[in-house]
Write a protein that holds these residues in place. Structure first.
Motif, PDB file in Angstrom:
ATOM      1  N   VAL A 119     -30.680  -6.993  41.367  1.00  0.00           N
ATOM      2  CA  VAL A 119     -31.933  -6.807  40.613  1.00  0.00           C
ATOM      3  C   VAL A 119     -32.508  -5.423  40.360  1.00  0.00           C
ATOM      4  CG1 VAL A 119     -34.301  -7.489  40.655  1.00  0.00           C
ATOM      5  CG2 VAL A 119     -32.769  -9.463  41.265  1.00  0.00           C
ATOM      6  N   LEU A 122     -29.835  -3.564  38.759  1.00  0.00           N
ATOM      7  CA  LEU A 122     -29.881  -3.862  37.253  1.00  0.00           C
ATOM      8  C   LEU A 122     -31.299  -3.376  36.524  1.00  0.00           C
ATOM      9  CD1 LEU A 122     -29.109  -5.714  34.740  1.00  0.00           C
ATOM     10  CD2 LEU A 122     -30.556  -7.690  35.805  1.00  0.00           C
ATOM     11  N   ALA A 123     -32.543  -3.399  37.396  1.00  0.00           N
ATOM     12  CA  ALA A 123     -33.502  -2.535  36.932  1.00  0.00           C
ATOM     13  C   ALA A 123     -33.283  -1.032  36.427  1.00  0.00           C
ATOM     14  CB  ALA A 123     -34.945  -2.747  37.844  1.00  0.00           C
ATOM     15  N   LEU A 126     -31.240  -0.955  33.298  1.00  0.00           N
ATOM     16  CA  LEU A 126     -31.846  -1.345  32.098  1.00  0.00           C
ATOM     17  C   LEU A 126     -32.679  -0.378  31.742  1.00  0.00           C
ATOM     18  CD1 LEU A 126     -32.649  -5.054  32.866  1.00  0.00           C
ATOM     19  CD2 LEU A 126     -31.060  -4.192  31.097  1.00  0.00           C
TER      20      LEU A 126
ATOM     21  N   TYR B  30     -40.617  -3.363  36.403  1.00  0.00           N
ATOM     22  CA  TYR B  30     -39.355  -3.151  35.967  1.00  0.00           C
ATOM     23  C   TYR B  30     -38.384  -4.134  36.698  1.00  0.00           C
ATOM     24  CZ  TYR B  30     -41.188   1.024  33.805  1.00  0.00           C
ATOM     25  OH  TYR B  30     -42.111   1.878  33.249  1.00  0.00           O
ATOM     26  N   LEU B  31     -38.767  -4.258  38.036  1.00  0.00           N
ATOM     27  CA  LEU B  31     -37.932  -5.062  38.883  1.00  0.00           C
ATOM     28  C   LEU B  31     -38.290  -6.437  38.494  1.00  0.00           C
ATOM     29  CD1 LEU B  31     -38.677  -3.490  42.251  1.00  0.00           C
ATOM     30  CD2 LEU B  31     -36.382  -3.433  41.183  1.00  0.00           C
ATOM     31  N   ALA B  34     -36.288  -7.194  35.367  1.00  0.00           N
ATOM     32  CA  ALA B  34     -34.936  -7.227  35.620  1.00  0.00           C
ATOM     33  C   ALA B  34     -34.293  -8.645  36.171  1.00  0.00           C
ATOM     34  CB  ALA B  34     -34.610  -6.086  36.580  1.00  0.00           C
ATOM     35  N   LEU B  35     -35.287  -8.974  37.119  1.00  0.00           N
ATOM     36  CA  LEU B  35     -35.092 -10.347  37.814  1.00  0.00           C
ATOM     37  C   LEU B  35     -35.212 -11.619  36.533  1.00  0.00           C
ATOM     38  CD1 LEU B  35     -34.943 -12.081  40.324  1.00  0.00           C
ATOM     39  CD2 LEU B  35     -37.246 -12.089  40.274  1.00  0.00           C
ATOM     40  N   LEU B  37     -34.447 -11.391  33.348  1.00  0.00           N
ATOM     41  CA  LEU B  37     -33.541 -11.005  32.507  1.00  0.00           C
ATOM     42  C   LEU B  37     -32.193 -11.745  33.130  1.00  0.00           C
ATOM     43  CD1 LEU B  37     -32.376  -9.942  29.562  1.00  0.00           C
ATOM     44  CD2 LEU B  37     -31.893  -7.816  30.776  1.00  0.00           C
ATOM     45  N   ALA B  38     -32.091 -11.302  34.594  1.00  0.00           N
ATOM     46  CA  ALA B  38     -30.854 -11.861  35.258  1.00  0.00           C
ATOM     47  C   ALA B  38     -30.868 -13.267  35.099  1.00  0.00           C
ATOM     48  CB  ALA B  38     -30.751 -11.214  36.432  1.00  0.00           C
ATOM     49  N   SER B  41     -30.121 -14.643  31.463  1.00  0.00           N
ATOM     50  CA  SER B  41     -28.789 -14.459  31.195  1.00  0.00           C
ATOM     51  C   SER B  41     -27.987 -15.511  31.668  1.00  0.00           C
ATOM     52  CB  SER B  41     -28.210 -13.103  31.735  1.00  0.00           C
ATOM     53  OG  SER B  41     -28.171 -13.097  33.082  1.00  0.00           O
ATOM     54  N   VAL B  48     -30.569 -13.905  25.483  1.00  0.00           N
ATOM     55  CA  VAL B  48     -30.176 -12.608  25.493  1.00  0.00           C
ATOM     56  C   VAL B  48     -29.522 -12.260  24.241  1.00  0.00           C
ATOM     57  CG1 VAL B  48     -28.729 -11.004  26.957  1.00  0.00           C
ATOM     58  CG2 VAL B  48     -29.944 -12.965  27.933  1.00  0.00           C
ATOM     59  N   MET B  51     -31.920 -11.556  21.873  1.00  0.00           N
ATOM     60  CA  MET B  51     -32.779 -10.186  21.933  1.00  0.00           C
ATOM     61  C   MET B  51     -31.763  -8.841  21.716  1.00  0.00           C
ATOM     62  SD  MET B  51     -34.106 -11.411  25.876  1.00  0.00           S
ATOM     63  CE  MET B  51     -34.567  -9.546  26.676  1.00  0.00           C
ATOM     64  N   GLU B  52     -30.485  -9.094  21.713  1.00  0.00           N
ATOM     65  CA  GLU B  52     -29.641  -8.056  21.539  1.00  0.00           C
ATOM     66  C   GLU B  52     -29.727  -7.788  20.060  1.00  0.00           C
ATOM     67  OE1 GLU B  52     -26.001  -9.231  23.203  1.00  0.00           O
ATOM     68  OE2 GLU B  52     -26.137  -8.136  24.830  1.00  0.00           O
ATOM     69  N   LEU B  53     -29.498  -8.917  19.281  1.00  0.00           N
ATOM     70  CA  LEU B  53     -29.596  -8.601  17.846  1.00  0.00           C
ATOM     71  C   LEU B  53     -31.043  -8.245  17.412  1.00  0.00           C
ATOM     72  CD1 LEU B  53     -28.062  -9.380  15.217  1.00  0.00           C
ATOM     73  CD2 LEU B  53     -29.223 -11.718  15.255  1.00  0.00           C
ATOM     74  N   GLU B  55     -33.037  -6.491  18.977  1.00  0.00           N
ATOM     75  CA  GLU B  55     -32.807  -4.736  19.035  1.00  0.00           C
ATOM     76  C   GLU B  55     -32.127  -3.884  18.128  1.00  0.00           C
ATOM     77  OE1 GLU B  55     -32.033  -3.919  23.416  1.00  0.00           O
ATOM     78  OE2 GLU B  55     -30.793  -2.535  22.710  1.00  0.00           O
ATOM     79  N   ILE B  74     -38.543  -4.239  26.815  1.00  0.00           N
ATOM     80  CA  ILE B  74     -38.195  -3.148  25.738  1.00  0.00           C
ATOM     81  C   ILE B  74     -39.267  -3.271  24.875  1.00  0.00           C
ATOM     82  CG2 ILE B  74     -36.492  -2.688  23.975  1.00  0.00           C
ATOM     83  CD1 ILE B  74     -34.448  -4.677  25.637  1.00  0.00           C
TER      84      ILE B  74
END
Lengths: 320, 163
Positions: A119, A122-123, A126, B30-31, B34-35, B37-38, B41, B48, B51-53, B55, B74
């Motif tokens: 994590v 990854l942060a 990103l 941010y952490l 990220a959690l 998003l992980a 995914s 995901v 989200m990519e499209l 962006e 983002i």
């Protein structure tokens, strides 16, 4: 017509893979160098004299910075979100393997640490993906004061106080039947059910006791020959057995991470032919973030308690 | 609503509503993102992909660049009009419109009020799959126009703006 100077597609693909790999390696090297630097600083500045101010970054900021560096290497690949996640997973795996080989870290510790590491990396990746998408040379100074606040703020709220984990189990037997079974017990015949025990974490097998008095030596023997040396601190027959843990095995999973200091069994008569067995372990954690590793420690101690207490329950109920 | 979907939404809402002080801890947003998003995914790869499209399409809007959002995620940033919106790690797109427009869109039912400030000019739209992206882009375009109108109005009524 093909231009001779234009690289072929497989070559470009290969270069892309090389860049991904380079990012993972450089990210991990950055982490390793910063960890090494942290270690050197900690040797120069004792923990009590402010060395802990340096220790904190090694848990969050260093891997995050490693992720940021990896992203900088990957910036020309213009990675998408999924690519960045894959890159962070690769960087984490490479870091875990590297830590096991180079730093001789215990596998279980690394398994426990890996979700957190992923994590954090990854942060970093990103953030880097967005930062380096625009102007890759732009220096983002705004985050530095924040990191400094983080580095200084956490140790100010940190305490190394002993913690305790307690479990209870109802046994359908009298305290007279249970008590002899908990002072010492032979090898537990049941194979371990807990998943971490199955993959190699030492689990309790038996306990020896030289006598039923305060000051008597005990040995709690774990799988793989790990022995916890203990001394009885309180002995109240059929009520309480407390022991200080005076020596822990030199296991990489424990050394420098966790100090179990005391254990206790209590028996409470429920007045209906049953007793409640209460098992407790006191410990001090030396790794941070506390909330994360404390959750794991309690999770593991609970499995240790239950393996021993379930065995006591089986033997006591069979005897009554 | 499936279990995993409800789980990430519940965790996100709990943290943003009850753990708002955590956002003040440097790098925590941010952490946390990220959690999220992980987790997304693993449990919702289609989000995901969306989200990519999003962006990719958002970057085709004139003057839009990406930034890291201060509360994680983002940010879609317009060079003159500032933040148009942001997408969190579990695919929740927050867009800044006008109050009137936000109310109209919420009434239509495809978007809902902002997860923290439901009665504000912000709306939330959950991306689930690539097909949702065209609507999300429409929202960002509306945000761009809304901010432009807002800027124009503010230039006529400077006191109101400062208030």
């Amino acid at each position: 017509m093909n231009n001779e100077n234009t690289p072929s597609r497989p070559f470009i693909q290969r270069k892309r893979w090389l860049r991904w790999l380079a990012g993972m390696i450089v990210g991990n090297l950055t982490i390793a160098i910063l960890y090494y630097g942290t270690g050197l600083l900690l040797r120069a500045i004792p923990y009590e004299s402010g060395g802990d101010l340096i220790l904190w970054p090694s848990f969050f900021l260093v891997p995050m910075f490693g992720g940021l560096v990896a992203s900088y290497i990957w910036r020309r690949l213009n990675p998408r979100i999924s690519g960045t996640i894959g890159g962070a997973v690769g960087t984490t795996l490479l870091g875990i393997v590297g830590a096991a080989i180079v730093f001789k870290e215990g596998i279980i510790c690394l398994i426990i640490f890996s979700p957190l590491l992923l994590v954090v990396i990854l942060a970093g990746t990103l953030i880097g993906r967005i930062w380096f998408k625009g102007d890759p040379t732009l220096l983002r100074c705004s985050v530095l004061p924040l990191l400094a606040v983080m580095a200084i703020g956490e140790p100010l709220t940190r305490t190394n106080q002993p913690r305790v984990v307690t479990d209870e189990l109802v046994i359908h037997a009298s305290s007279a039947k249970i008590w002899p079974e908990l002072t010492a017990f032979p090898t537990i015949p049941e194979p371990p059910a807990f998943w971490l025990f199955r993959i190699g974490l030492p689990y309790p097998q038996s306990t020896t006791n030289v006598g039923d008095f305060v000051g008597a030596d005990r040995r709690c023997i774990f799988s793989g020959g790990a022995v916890f040396k203990e001394t009885i601190a309180e002995f109240v027959p059929r009520v309480k057995l407390t022991f200080d843990i005076v020596q822990i095995p030199k296991d990489p999973e424990l050394m420098g991470h966790l100090s179990p200091t005391r254990g206790e069994f209590r028996l409470r008569d429920n007045g209906d032919g049953t007793c409640t067995l209460i098992g407790s372990t006191w410990y001090t954690l030396h790794v941070r973030p506390l909330w994360y590793f404390d959750w794991w420690t309690q999770y593991i101690f609970r499995a240790v308690h239950l393996r021993v207490m379930e065995d006591i329950r089986r033997r006591a109920e069979a005897a009554s | 609503v499936s279990g995993s979907r409800a789980f990430d939404a519940r965790v996100f809402l709990w943290v943003v509503r009850h753990g708002r002080r955590l956002a003040r801890i440097p790098t925590f947003p941010y952490l946390f993102d990220a959690l999220l998003l992980a987790w997304t995914s693993l449990t919702r790869p289609s989000r995901v992909a969306a989200m990519e499209l999003l962006e990719e399409k958002a970057l085709q809007i004139d003057g839009v660049t990406l930034r890291t959002h201060r509360f994680g995620g983002i940010e879609f940033h317009h060079e003159t009009r500032g933040e148009l919106g942001h997408v969190h790690g579990h695919g929740l797109l927050d867009v800044r419109l006008t109050r009137k427009l936000a109310g109209e869109l919420i009434e239509k039912g495809r978007v809902r009020g902002h997860h923290v400030f439901p009665a504000s000019r912000w709306i939330s739209f959950q991306l689930e799959k690539k097909e949702d992206v065209s609507y999300a882009i429409q929202l960002l375009e509306l945000a761009r126009q809304a901010v432009r109108r807002e800027c124009a109005a503010a230039s006529h009524f400077p006191r109101e703006r400062s208030a």
